[in-house]
Design a protein around this motif. Structure first.
Motif, PDB file in Angstrom:
ATOM      1  N   TYR A   7       0.565  -1.327  -0.159  1.00 60.43           N
ATOM      2  CA  TYR A   7      -0.305   0.311   0.354  1.00 60.43           C
ATOM      3  C   TYR A   7       1.005   0.774   0.077  1.00 60.43           C
ATOM      4  O   TYR A   7       1.547   1.477   0.938  1.00 60.43           O
ATOM      5  N   ASN A   8       0.619   2.098  -1.366  1.00 55.16           N
ATOM      6  CA  ASN A   8       1.299   2.762  -1.426  1.00 55.16           C
ATOM      7  C   ASN A   8       2.634   3.216  -1.017  1.00 55.16           C
ATOM      8  O   ASN A   8       4.113   3.453  -0.123  1.00 55.16           O
ATOM      9  N   GLY A   9       3.767   2.031  -1.465  1.00 50.33           N
ATOM     10  CA  GLY A   9       4.748   1.764  -1.776  1.00 50.33           C
ATOM     11  C   GLY A   9       5.423   0.731  -0.346  1.00 50.33           C
ATOM     12  O   GLY A   9       6.938   0.245  -0.856  1.00 50.33           O
ATOM     13  N   LYS A  10       4.806   0.481   0.656  1.00 54.86           N
ATOM     14  CA  LYS A  10       5.213  -0.260   1.625  1.00 54.86           C
ATOM     15  C   LYS A  10       4.190  -1.832   2.264  1.00 54.86           C
ATOM     16  O   LYS A  10       3.031  -1.454   1.367  1.00 54.86           O
ATOM     17  N   GLN A  11       5.417  -1.856   2.242  1.00 53.17           N
ATOM     18  CA  GLN A  11       4.748  -3.831   2.351  1.00 53.17           C
ATOM     19  C   GLN A  11       4.263  -4.369   3.297  1.00 53.17           C
ATOM     20  O   GLN A  11       4.784  -4.007   4.931  1.00 53.17           O
ATOM     21  N   TYR A  12       3.112  -5.085   3.791  1.00 55.56           N
ATOM     22  CA  TYR A  12       2.323  -6.125   4.946  1.00 55.56           C
ATOM     23  C   TYR A  12       2.346  -7.038   4.552  1.00 55.56           C
ATOM     24  O   TYR A  12       1.810  -7.572   3.623  1.00 55.56           O
ATOM     25  N   THR A  13       2.050  -7.812   5.639  1.00 51.13           N
ATOM     26  CA  THR A  13       1.842  -9.097   5.679  1.00 51.13           C
ATOM     27  C   THR A  13      -0.328  -9.243   5.557  1.00 51.13           C
ATOM     28  O   THR A  13      -0.899  -8.442   6.258  1.00 51.13           O
ATOM     29  N   LEU A  14      -0.526 -10.154   4.507  1.00 40.61           N
ATOM     30  CA  LEU A  14      -1.717 -10.032   4.502  1.00 40.61           C
ATOM     31  C   LEU A  14      -2.812 -11.461   4.366  1.00 40.61           C
ATOM     32  O   LEU A  14      -2.043 -12.181   4.777  1.00 40.61           O
ATOM     33  N   VAL A  48      -3.719  -1.548  -8.472  1.00 37.54           N
ATOM     34  CA  VAL A  48      -1.885  -1.509  -9.380  1.00 37.54           C
ATOM     35  C   VAL A  48      -1.853  -3.078 -10.088  1.00 37.54           C
ATOM     36  O   VAL A  48      -1.206  -3.177 -10.665  1.00 37.54           O
ATOM     37  N   SER A  49      -1.526  -4.133  -8.548  1.00 34.38           N
ATOM     38  CA  SER A  49      -1.714  -4.997  -9.147  1.00 34.38           C
ATOM     39  C   SER A  49      -2.625  -6.283  -8.485  1.00 34.38           C
ATOM     40  O   SER A  49      -2.734  -6.421  -7.041  1.00 34.38           O
ATOM     41  N   GLY A  50      -3.273  -7.150  -8.835  1.00 33.95           N
ATOM     42  CA  GLY A  50      -3.341  -8.617  -7.986  1.00 33.95           C
ATOM     43  C   GLY A  50      -4.939  -8.442  -7.969  1.00 33.95           C
ATOM     44  O   GLY A  50      -5.632  -7.781  -9.339  1.00 33.95           O
ATOM     45  N   ASP A  51      -5.844  -9.394  -7.380  1.00 32.50           N
ATOM     46  CA  ASP A  51      -7.019  -9.118  -8.320  1.00 32.50           C
ATOM     47  C   ASP A  51      -7.662  -9.095  -6.140  1.00 32.50           C
ATOM     48  O   ASP A  51      -7.424  -9.626  -5.067  1.00 32.50           O
ATOM     49  N   VAL A  52      -9.041  -8.941  -6.293  1.00 28.54           N
ATOM     50  CA  VAL A  52      -9.820  -8.765  -5.267  1.00 28.54           C
ATOM     51  C   VAL A  52     -11.361  -9.113  -5.384  1.00 28.54           C
ATOM     52  O   VAL A  52     -11.452  -9.945  -6.564  1.00 28.54           O
ATOM     53  N   SER A  53     -12.157  -9.265  -4.112  1.00 28.40           N
ATOM     54  CA  SER A  53     -13.465 -10.159  -4.234  1.00 28.40           C
ATOM     55  C   SER A  53     -13.938  -9.616  -3.135  1.00 28.40           C
ATOM     56  O   SER A  53     -13.155  -9.029  -2.052  1.00 28.40           O
ATOM     57  N   ASP A  64     -12.601   1.741 -13.769  1.00 27.20           N
ATOM     58  CA  ASP A  64     -11.656   0.662 -13.570  1.00 27.20           C
ATOM     59  C   ASP A  64     -10.629   0.925 -13.010  1.00 27.20           C
ATOM     60  O   ASP A  64     -10.481   2.515 -13.186  1.00 27.20           O
ATOM     61  N   GLY A  65     -10.125  -0.090 -12.222  1.00 27.15           N
ATOM     62  CA  GLY A  65      -8.636   0.254 -12.111  1.00 27.15           C
ATOM     63  C   GLY A  65      -9.143   0.446 -10.570  1.00 27.15           C
ATOM     64  O   GLY A  65      -7.497   0.791  -9.985  1.00 27.15           O
ATOM     65  N   GLU A  66      -9.908   0.291  -9.517  1.00 24.10           N
ATOM     66  CA  GLU A  66     -10.801   1.429  -8.074  1.00 24.10           C
ATOM     67  C   GLU A  66     -11.058  -0.135  -8.105  1.00 24.10           C
ATOM     68  O   GLU A  66     -12.009  -0.878  -8.473  1.00 24.10           O
ATOM     69  N   VAL A  67     -10.402  -0.075  -7.012  1.00 24.91           N
ATOM     70  CA  VAL A  67     -11.944  -1.198  -5.215  1.00 24.91           C
ATOM     71  C   VAL A  67     -11.823  -0.650  -4.121  1.00 24.91           C
ATOM     72  O   VAL A  67     -11.633   0.704  -4.188  1.00 24.91           O
ATOM     73  N   LEU A  68     -13.074  -0.898  -3.528  1.00 28.21           N
ATOM     74  CA  LEU A  68     -13.007  -0.517  -2.000  1.00 28.21           C
ATOM     75  C   LEU A  68     -12.323  -1.300  -0.711  1.00 28.21           C
ATOM     76  O   LEU A  68     -12.333  -2.247  -0.891  1.00 28.21           O
ATOM     77  N   SER A  72     -13.960  -5.512   0.121  1.00 24.32           N
ATOM     78  CA  SER A  72     -12.852  -6.247  -0.109  1.00 24.32           C
ATOM     79  C   SER A  72     -11.798  -7.553   0.081  1.00 24.32           C
ATOM     80  O   SER A  72     -10.940  -6.379   1.581  1.00 24.32           O
ATOM     81  N   LYS A  73     -11.015  -8.406   0.032  1.00 27.92           N
ATOM     82  CA  LYS A  73     -10.638  -9.252   0.474  1.00 27.92           C
ATOM     83  C   LYS A  73      -9.690  -9.765  -0.860  1.00 27.92           C
ATOM     84  O   LYS A  73      -9.789  -9.702  -2.189  1.00 27.92           O
ATOM     85  N   SER A  74      -8.151  -9.662  -0.209  1.00 29.04           N
ATOM     86  CA  SER A  74      -7.043 -10.982  -1.620  1.00 29.04           C
ATOM     87  C   SER A  74      -7.186 -12.074  -0.662  1.00 29.04           C
ATOM     88  O   SER A  74      -6.505 -11.742  -0.133  1.00 29.04           O
ATOM     89  N   LYS A  75      -6.330 -12.965  -1.840  1.00 28.17           N
ATOM     90  CA  LYS A  75      -6.045 -14.319  -1.610  1.00 28.17           C
ATOM     91  C   LYS A  75      -4.331 -14.153  -2.061  1.00 28.17           C
ATOM     92  O   LYS A  75      -3.665 -15.246  -1.774  1.00 28.17           O
ATOM     93  N   LYS A  76      -4.115 -13.467  -2.320  1.00 27.81           N
ATOM     94  CA  LYS A  76      -2.398 -13.223  -3.227  1.00 27.81           C
ATOM     95  C   LYS A  76      -2.178 -12.004  -3.084  1.00 27.81           C
ATOM     96  O   LYS A  76      -3.227 -10.779  -2.963  1.00 27.81           O
ATOM     97  N   ASP A  77      -0.953 -12.242  -3.323  1.00 25.13           N
ATOM     98  CA  ASP A  77      -0.378 -10.804  -3.377  1.00 25.13           C
ATOM     99  C   ASP A  77      -1.021  -9.472  -4.050  1.00 25.13           C
ATOM    100  O   ASP A  77      -1.561 -10.083  -5.254  1.00 25.13           O
ATOM    101  N   ILE A  78      -0.787  -8.731  -3.625  1.00 25.82           N
ATOM    102  CA  ILE A  78      -2.043  -7.129  -3.882  1.00 25.82           C
ATOM    103  C   ILE A  78      -1.286  -5.647  -3.186  1.00 25.82           C
ATOM    104  O   ILE A  78      -0.721  -5.839  -2.670  1.00 25.82           O
TER     105      ILE A  78
END
Length: 84
Positions: A7-14, A48-53, A64-68, A72-78
């Motif tokens: 998020y904004n260039g900083k990485q966190y555990t998902l 920027v990259s990844g998928d959400v449900s 297009d290209g926006e998420v809430l 939303s959740k993601s099961k892989k790197d986002i």
């Protein structure tokens, strides 16, 4: 290997069971939000990259290209970034 949320260039555990907003809150990242259920759009961010449900159908207008983040959740790197 655990998934990552960037998020904004900083990485966190998902945490795949939590919403993206909840993930950021657990990391003490300040994010604008209001309704927490997809209606207001205050937490809109750019995907920027990844998928959400979505946990609930997002009622807020999304380009297009926006998420809430609130519903939303993601099961892989986002990778996401704030719109401001």
């Amino acid at each position: 290997m655990s998934s990552k949320l960037t998020y904004n260039g900083k990485q966190y555990t998902l945490d795949e069971e939590a919403t993206l907003l909840e993930n950021l809150e657990k990391q003490a990242v300040s994010v604008e939000f209001h309704c927490r259920d997809g209606h207001c759009g205050a937490c809109r961010s750019q995907l920027v990259s990844g998928d959400v449900s979505y946990t609930t159908f997002p009622m807020a207008y999304l380009k297009d290209g926006e998420v809430l983040l609130c519903c939303s959740k993601s099961k892989k790197d986002i990778t996401i970034k704030s719109l401001s």
